[in-house]
Motif scaffolding. Structure first.
Motif, PDB file in Angstrom:
ATOM      1  N   SER A 228       0.821  -1.328   0.025  1.00 13.03           N
ATOM      2  CA  SER A 228       0.091  -0.088  -0.038  1.00 13.03           C
ATOM      3  C   SER A 228       0.821   1.284  -0.048  1.00 13.03           C
ATOM      4  O   SER A 228       0.306   2.585  -0.109  1.00 13.03           O
TER       5      SER A 228
ATOM      6  N   ASP B 280      -1.811   4.446  -0.477  1.00  8.84           N
ATOM      7  CA  ASP B 280      -1.997   5.195   0.841  1.00  8.84           C
ATOM      8  C   ASP B 280      -0.822   6.329   0.924  1.00  8.84           C
ATOM      9  O   ASP B 280      -1.210   7.535   1.474  1.00  8.84           O
TER      10      ASP B 280
ATOM     11  N   ASP C  36      -4.143   7.955  -6.739  1.00  7.51           N
ATOM     12  CA  ASP C  36      -5.607   7.769  -7.345  1.00  7.51           C
ATOM     13  C   ASP C  36      -5.763   6.775  -8.260  1.00  7.51           C
ATOM     14  O   ASP C  36      -6.941   6.334  -8.128  1.00  7.51           O
TER      15      ASP C  36
ATOM     16  N   HIS D  56      -4.167   3.242  -5.999  1.00 11.19           N
ATOM     17  CA  HIS D  56      -4.564   3.190  -4.653  1.00 11.19           C
ATOM     18  C   HIS D  56      -3.669   2.949  -3.510  1.00 11.19           C
ATOM     19  O   HIS D  56      -3.957   2.322  -2.645  1.00 11.19           O
TER      20      HIS D  56
END
Length: 330
Positions: free
Chosen positions: A105, A175, A170, A173
């Motif tokens: 992430s 973080d 965007d 995805h």
């Protein structure tokens, strides 16, 4: 009357002697210096042909850089299953990159030095293989498969970097986004962090070998090539303003670092002949970030610190990002 004419003739002779002996050489020297600067500018900072600065070969034939490039391509082959082509549009230019997606992430963007491409950056991507991060490798504008004609010493590239970070957040995805810049890539990262529109999800950066002032660093490069560095470095900003439409004096790391509040790790080599080690000290001192570090390596040329100090370099980079708290990276 004869005395007067002789005096006039003597004056003309003296005047012509001064013109051809002193003034004309100065004028010719001035013109030649501008032509030399223009040649260096177009040689180093302008993609004069479509095949200039390709992905396929390193931009420098030095043995250490060739080994870094080859090692990176070997790593690329190993990671093919995780690799995909990606692209964005920034300021009307289509920019290309390669994304190593390990299903994490957080992503690190590796920003290489002048004229280097994503292929070269695989050498740095290798250190993140067993880390908590995905890795984005980019072809900066006017290099590799990206569009563009002019390199801008990190100025317009910093806007491109913001666009890449937005893409990761965007579209992929992610973080959080981290930056790892080398040389001009390091300056690009500092300029991006200083921007008003720098998003909060860019959480920190590794800054390796960033110059304070590009004009001065260029003078060091020119001097190493046995060119007249003073006049060339003085004239260089004019070419950047005229052709690339950027001001390398105004938009420099030394002018913008006071706006950087994100965590930053400055890394510098004491054997660097292009960026004096005290540049890193001064950038570090001027940076108001509450989480900043400064590390020196005794050995290693400019942009080759990992090559000469691989184990220590990798540990330093990963430890710095690991020290960022859960409040900074989620």
């Amino acid at each position: 009357m004869r005395v007067y004419l002789d005096a006039v003739q003597t004056g003309w002779i003296i005047g012509l002697s001064l013109t051809f002996g002193l003034i004309l050489p100065l004028v010719l020297g001035y013109v030649m210096s501008w032509l030399l600067t223009k040649g260096l500018y177009f040689g180093w900072f302008v993609r004069t042909t479509p095949n200039k600065y390709p992905r396929e070969t390193p931009s420098c034939a030095e043995e250490s850089q060739v080994k870094m490039f080859t090692s990176g391509l070997s790593f690329k082959e190993q990671e093919k299953a995780f690799l995909s082509d990606v692209s964005i549009v920034s300021e009307g230019l289509t920019l290309q990159g390669l994304y190593l997606d390990y299903h994490r992430s957080i992503s690190v963007i590796v920003i290489p030095g002048r004229s280097e491409t994503s292929s070269y950056s695989f050498y740095y991507a290798e250190l993140y293989k067993n880390s908590p991060y995905n890795v984005l490798l980019i072809d900066s504008r006017a290099t590799g498969l990206s569009e563009g004609k002019f390199l801008t010493a990190g100025i317009k590239e910093s806007s491109d970097l913001i666009a890449w970070a937005k893409f990761l957040h965007d579209e992929k995805h992610q973080d959080s986004v981290l930056l790892h810049g080398i040389c001009i890539g390091a300056a690009t990262s500092l300029l991006a962090l200083a921007k008003e529109d720098c998003p909060a999800y860019i959480k920190g950066a590794i800054i390796e070998g960033s110059f304070k002032n590009f004009k001065r660093m260029f003078a060091c490069h020119v001097k190493s090539g046995h060119h007249p560095s003073f006049f060339v470095s003085q004239e260089l900003p004019t070419y950047f303003r005229h052709y690339a439409q950027v001001d390398i004096l105004k938009d420099s790391p030394e002018k913008k670092v006071a706006l950087v509040h994100q965590p930053v790790c400055f890394i510098q080599g004491k054997e660097d002949i292009y960026v004096p080690y005290h540049d890193a000290e001064e950038l570090y001192a001027a940076c108001p970030s509450e989480k900043k570090e400064l590390h020196f390596f005794e050995h290693g040329e400019h942009s080759k610190l990992r090559y000469y100090n691989k184990k220590e370099y990798d540990a330093l980079v990963l430890a710095f990002f690991a020290r960022l708290s859960s409040e900074e990276i989620k």
